[in-house]
Motif scaffolding. Structure first.
Motif, PDB file in Angstrom:
ATOM      1  N   THR A 108       0.811  -1.214   0.000  1.00 54.14           N
ATOM      2  CA  THR A 108       0.000   0.000   0.000  1.00 54.14           C
ATOM      3  C   THR A 108       0.844   1.262   0.000  1.00 54.14           C
ATOM      4  O   THR A 108       0.303   2.361   0.071  1.00 54.14           O
ATOM      5  N   LYS A 109       2.156   1.137  -0.080  1.00 53.74           N
ATOM      6  CA  LYS A 109       3.013   2.320  -0.108  1.00 53.74           C
ATOM      7  C   LYS A 109       2.816   3.039  -1.445  1.00 53.74           C
ATOM      8  O   LYS A 109       2.724   2.396  -2.486  1.00 53.74           O
ATOM      9  N   PRO A 110       2.783   4.360  -1.460  1.00 52.91           N
ATOM     10  CA  PRO A 110       2.615   5.078  -2.728  1.00 52.91           C
ATOM     11  C   PRO A 110       3.882   4.960  -3.588  1.00 52.91           C
ATOM     12  O   PRO A 110       4.992   4.910  -3.075  1.00 52.91           O
TER      13      PRO A 110
END
Length: 129
Positions: free
Chosen positions: A22-24
């Motif tokens: 879920t890290k950008p």
């Protein structure tokens, strides 16, 4: 029973996607430095090979056939003797309009003309297209 499985399938897919990272993601405009950037910047410009202008066959005075592929730089031609599939003899001219030389042959003419003169050693003959 079948309805229950169809309703559970989207929930299972959503659950699996939730497990993804879920890290950008960040895209940086310059990126990492190219180790060969100076080499590429200082390299001479690339010269593309010439395109084929015309492919013609000629019948010579001794009744032999020659096949010539003329290129659009007007300084290169491929000469094939006896057969279209024979290995070509690469003919080059120092400047447009001058005689082509390659192997033991000298070729005078161009793609627009109806005849060429082919010389080998001291013997010369005209070939008609």
């Amino acid at each position: 029973m079948n309805h229950l499985t169809l309703r559970a399938l989207p929930l299972a897919a959503l659950f699996l996607l939730a497990a993804c990272d879920t890290k950008p993601t960040t895209i940086v405009a310059g990126g990492p430095a190219d180790p060969t950037a100076n080499e590429i910047a200082n390299a001479p410009p690339v010269k593309l090979p010439p395109a084929m202008l015309a492919s013609k066959s000629y019948r010579c005075k001794d009744n032999s056939l020659v096949f010539i592929n003329w290129f659009n730089d007007n300084t290169t031609a491929n000469l094939r003797l006896k057969d279209k599939t024979a290995d070509p003899i690469v003919m080059t001219a120092p400047a447009a309009g001058e005689a082509y030389v390659g192997g033991d042959y000298t070729l005078t003419g161009d793609a627009k003309g109806k005849s060429v003169t082919l010389a080998k050693g001291g013997a010369s003959q005209t070939c008609e297209g």
